[in-house]
Motif scaffolding. Sequence first.
Motif, short mmCIF file in Angstrom:
data_model
loop_
_atom_site.label_atom_id
_atom_site.label_comp_id
_atom_site.label_asym_id
_atom_site.label_seq_id
_atom_site.Cartn_x
_atom_site.Cartn_y
_atom_site.Cartn_z
N SER A 25 5.69 9.74 5.87
CA SER A 25 6.35 10.40 6.99
C SER A 25 6.06 9.65 8.29
O SER A 25 6.77 9.83 9.27
CB SER A 25 5.89 11.85 7.10
OG SER A 25 4.57 11.90 7.60
N GLN A 26 5.03 8.83 8.30
CA GLN A 26 4.68 8.09 9.51
C GLN A 26 5.50 6.82 9.68
O GLN A 26 5.54 6.26 10.77
CB GLN A 26 3.19 7.71 9.48
CG GLN A 26 2.26 8.90 9.52
CD GLN A 26 2.46 9.73 10.77
OE1 GLN A 26 2.46 9.20 11.87
NE2 GLN A 26 2.64 11.02 10.59
N ILE A 27 6.12 6.34 8.61
CA ILE A 27 6.85 5.08 8.75
C ILE A 27 8.29 5.19 8.29
O ILE A 27 9.04 4.24 8.43
CB ILE A 27 6.16 3.94 7.97
CG1 ILE A 27 5.94 4.36 6.53
CG2 ILE A 27 4.86 3.55 8.62
CD1 ILE A 27 5.55 3.19 5.66
N ASP A 28 8.69 6.29 7.74
CA ASP A 28 10.04 6.36 7.18
C ASP A 28 10.69 7.68 7.61
O ASP A 28 10.01 8.58 8.07
CB ASP A 28 9.96 6.29 5.65
CG ASP A 28 11.24 5.70 5.08
OD1 ASP A 28 12.24 5.68 5.81
OD2 ASP A 28 11.23 5.27 3.92
N SER A 78 0.83 -1.21 0.00
CA SER A 78 0.00 0.00 0.00
C SER A 78 0.86 1.26 0.00
O SER A 78 0.47 2.27 -0.56
CB SER A 78 -0.96 0.00 1.18
OG SER A 78 -0.29 -0.30 2.35
N VAL A 79 2.06 1.17 0.60
CA VAL A 79 2.99 2.29 0.51
C VAL A 79 3.40 2.50 -0.95
O VAL A 79 3.37 3.61 -1.48
CB VAL A 79 4.24 2.03 1.38
CG1 VAL A 79 5.32 3.03 1.05
CG2 VAL A 79 3.88 2.12 2.84
N LEU A 80 3.72 1.38 -1.61
CA LEU A 80 4.10 1.47 -3.02
C LEU A 80 2.92 1.99 -3.84
O LEU A 80 3.10 2.78 -4.78
CB LEU A 80 4.52 0.10 -3.54
CG LEU A 80 5.84 -0.44 -3.02
CD1 LEU A 80 6.12 -1.82 -3.59
CD2 LEU A 80 6.97 0.50 -3.40
N ASN A 99 0.02 1.73 12.82
CA ASN A 99 0.26 2.74 11.79
C ASN A 99 0.24 2.11 10.40
O ASN A 99 -0.25 2.70 9.45
CB ASN A 99 1.56 3.51 12.08
CG ASN A 99 2.77 2.63 12.14
OD1 ASN A 99 2.66 1.41 12.06
ND2 ASN A 99 3.93 3.22 12.29
N ARG A 100 0.74 0.85 10.32
CA ARG A 100 0.70 0.19 9.02
C ARG A 100 -0.72 -0.14 8.61
O ARG A 100 -1.08 -0.03 7.44
CB ARG A 100 1.55 -1.07 9.05
CG ARG A 100 3.00 -0.76 9.33
CD ARG A 100 3.92 -1.73 8.64
NE ARG A 100 5.28 -1.23 8.68
CZ ARG A 100 5.95 -0.82 7.62
NH1 ARG A 100 5.39 -0.87 6.44
NH2 ARG A 100 7.17 -0.37 7.74
N GLY A 107 6.12 13.29 14.08
CA GLY A 107 5.46 12.50 15.11
C GLY A 107 4.21 11.80 14.59
O GLY A 107 3.65 12.18 13.57
N SER A 108 3.81 10.77 15.32
CA SER A 108 2.55 10.10 15.01
C SER A 108 1.53 10.50 16.06
O SER A 108 1.86 10.55 17.24
CB SER A 108 2.72 8.58 15.06
OG SER A 108 3.57 8.15 14.06
N PRO A 109 0.31 10.78 15.66
CA PRO A 109 -0.72 11.01 16.66
C PRO A 109 -0.94 9.74 17.48
O PRO A 109 -0.63 8.64 17.00
CB PRO A 109 -1.96 11.36 15.85
CG PRO A 109 -1.60 11.20 14.44
CD PRO A 109 -0.17 10.87 14.29
N GLU A 110 -1.47 9.91 18.68
CA GLU A 110 -1.57 8.77 19.58
C GLU A 110 -2.34 7.60 19.00
O GLU A 110 -1.99 6.45 19.20
CB GLU A 110 -2.24 9.23 20.88
CG GLU A 110 -1.39 9.00 22.10
CD GLU A 110 -1.95 9.76 23.27
OE1 GLU A 110 -3.02 9.35 23.73
OE2 GLU A 110 -1.33 10.74 23.70
N TRP A 111 -3.40 7.95 18.26
CA TRP A 111 -4.25 6.86 17.78
C TRP A 111 -3.57 5.98 16.75
O TRP A 111 -4.05 4.92 16.39
CB TRP A 111 -5.58 7.39 17.24
CG TRP A 111 -5.44 8.56 16.30
CD1 TRP A 111 -5.45 9.87 16.62
CD2 TRP A 111 -5.27 8.51 14.88
NE1 TRP A 111 -5.30 10.64 15.52
CE2 TRP A 111 -5.20 9.83 14.42
CE3 TRP A 111 -5.20 7.47 13.94
CZ2 TRP A 111 -5.05 10.17 13.08
CZ3 TRP A 111 -5.04 7.79 12.60
CH2 TRP A 111 -4.96 9.13 12.19
#
Lengths: 553, 392
Positions: free
Chosen positions: A469-472, A268-270, A401-402, A381-385
């Motif tokens: 930006s959330q995973i890399d 899904s990232v791709l 997050n994934r 940063g990632s939001p808490e949820w």
Amino acid sequence: MPARRRIDRGFSGFLMVLFIAMALLAPIAVQAAEKLESLVTELGTAKLSKKQEVVDRMIATGAPEVIGILEALVGRDLYTRKSDKKVVIGRKAEGRQLLLIDPVTGAEIGLAGSRDVKRVKTNNKLRSSVKATMGSLTLMSPDPQRRLEAAQGLLKSDDLGMLPLLETALSKEEDPAVKDALVLAQASIRLQSDKAEDRLGAVGVLAGRTDPDSRVMLSRLLLKDGETWREPDADVRAAAEDALADMERRLQFWRTVEHLYQGISLGSVLLLAAMGLAITFGVMGVINMAHGEMVMLGAYTTFVIQEGFRAAAPELFGWSLAVALPAAFLVSALVGVAMERGCIRFLYGRPLETLLATWGISLILQQAVRSVFGPTNREVGSPEWMQGAMESVAGITLTYNRLYIILFSLCVLGAVLLVLKKSAFGLQMRAVTQNREMARAMGIPTGRVDAMTFGLGSGIAGIAGVALSQIDNVSPNLGQAYIVDSFMVVVFGGVGNLWGAFAGAMSLGVVNKLLEPWAGAVLGKILVLVAIILFIQKRPRGLFALRGRAVES
Amino acid sequence: MSLLQRLYAPQPQAQGKGRLASVILLTVLAAIAILVPLLNLTMPPGSALHVPTYLVSLLGKYLCFAMLALSIDLIWGFCGILSLGHGAFFALGGYAMGMHLMRQIGERGVYGHPILPDFMVFLNWKELPWYWYGFDIFPFAVVMALFVPGLLAFVFGWLAFRSRVSGVYLSIITQAMTYALMLAFFRNDMGFGGNNGLTDFKDLLGFDLQADTTRAALLAATCIALGGCYLMCRAIVASKLGRLIAAIRDDEPRVRFLGYRVENFKLFVFVLSAMIAGLAGALYVPQVGIINPGEFTPANSIEAVIWVAIGGRGTLYGAIAGGVLVNYAKTVLTGLIPEIWLFALGGMFIAVTLFFPKGLVGSIPAAVDWMKTKAGGGGGASSAPLAKEAGE
């Protein structure tokens, strides 16, 4: 200081101990009447061999303070005051002083130097047995977390006397996690039984499980000490062997599930990175080598927005991504439109030249971002949820997050499909793609449609940047890392087709992750690339071949 | 004019210009090969005529890049195949030479192992992998520097051209090829030194690599190799075969209809071009003293393409000029303001594709014609045949 926490917890466990006194120990509370006070004093003076007995009697009183005292004993915080032989709990205070606390009343009774007191002697055996006993006490705690810890603590125990207690606890337990731990503890203790059928039963319980603890317990049964089996009974051994094999199969299954999940998430990232490319490359025939930089711009937009939130309204940080999404779309789309109007429109029909020109643009964008934000990674940063993970049966973790990125990419795919199929702009776009002259004759402003199409493709890349930006790492090289893969996806899936991009991204992601365990990350990637090169031999136009404006080169 | 007529019609003017440029180029190369080493070795360091040693190495490096550009121009400018993977052929040639230089170190390595290179001792390898056999022999290493890139190009090209992968698709899979090789060479267990690559070379054929004489000789060798490759490419593109190749670039289906096996011709040019790139890499490594997987990055290959585009696609001398010019600009600009370099390079990519589709050197004939017409001289307006942009 852990000792303090233990004591606090001991007091907070007041209700629990009351409960134990009534529900559990009352029937056997032979010496319940004994005064706790004298027992504590006895604990200080008793010989090491007698201490266990004193502890047992203390527990039998059912007094709420017992846990605190026992915790102090285990934590080596229990002292005898030399002046009056009073047993006290000592907590580290300023300097070398100890703050003394009356174990029964809990009141502070002044400071003492370390020479004024003598530690109540314990040994490892006593401490571990007290710990186990305390574990059994906490099995009834109203706090599920404490019950869980207690159950887990019992795993190391081989005290068959605990079994009835566990039975009671199990019958009352409602929390699934605790229940699970209790079952495991029960099986672990039953494995120590002398009776073969007991051990067989335990193996039967463990057989249905996949966690590492059960696995260790089962494989221990199959060990040999020299010539003799650790587990004397052949039936039990056979059962353990079967159970292990079965467990291995199930673990394999769950591992595959985990790899699939990772593969789909990579896919899904791709997909996010490639969807915009499917429009600019597939539909317009523009080889946009700066596509990766559009993704990077999206990621940096997220960073800037988050910084704004941190500075202006930290309490609303959870909403930063919601603001970053449209912002990233706009930034990338505007840059895309500027690129199209300023450069690419002069190069239509010359795909190799657009490749070179857009490569130049990508270098400039990279350097510009590097000059503004510096060459190092930026923290987004990632939001808490979005944090955390769910753990499934076999100890594999699926991070949230994934999961959100998978859902998000599907939403974006749906939205783009809607725009292309249902909106007036989508209609115009398809018209220009299929027959530019005719579209112009019908009054469609082809130049504007070109710019908007390119802007759309770039904007989607910007959205991908928010997700990435959330995973890399967010760095000026972010786009470079995805550009080759994105092109692979589009070429593999078939140019100019969003479903092709979807199929391409998912199959590449999944194949990549399934190959990784036995080929390693790098070799897996190489194999995938080689496979694509070979695949293009067979289907030069990809999985779903479509005709586009400049596809036939 | 029909295609056939175009194929076989004499093109005296274009050839005349090509001949003039060839003479200039070869003269310059000969001058560099003779004068620079001479001035470096004979003139005292203080003298105004002295060429410092670093400049000798730098020139040698530029000429290696120019050779890479030449190989790309042969395949791109004349056959219309934009390869984004020529950096891989260059690097493979470089690794072949690097392996020879590694084996030449012998017991002088940090670990003093008579056979294994340092990095293998470090990684606890017990014996030399089979693919390192023979690299202690210089001619074998040279053959490998040509053969390995050639073989890769052959396999890759055979697969690609046979199934008529062309244009953008070919460019993208060549990029994937160099990317895959980069990932592979970054691995320590490949036996090529992992991300450190091969370095700490001592000598070549018994001559100290640090010595001025060796460096001068390497520069001269590079000039000779470049001149030779240029003459060979020139001969090919001027021959009937060359016109056929140009015809494939301009209209592949028609050439196929005429009965030619297009893929074989493409394959021939592709393999030849890969071997020239490999040779360039092999000459490059002893002059810079290192080869590492960074050479495989897709960005390197694309940058090499822009040398050709800037110099002038479809004019062999233009590619050579582009290779030298852009790299000289890179040295100057990164020395002055490092941040500026990527802006400048990016700007060149855009400006050349938009304003100088024939490149700087490639635009000279047109400019000369234009001046002649302006002066009233008349003169034919046709320049080197670049009838149609490749990939159209």
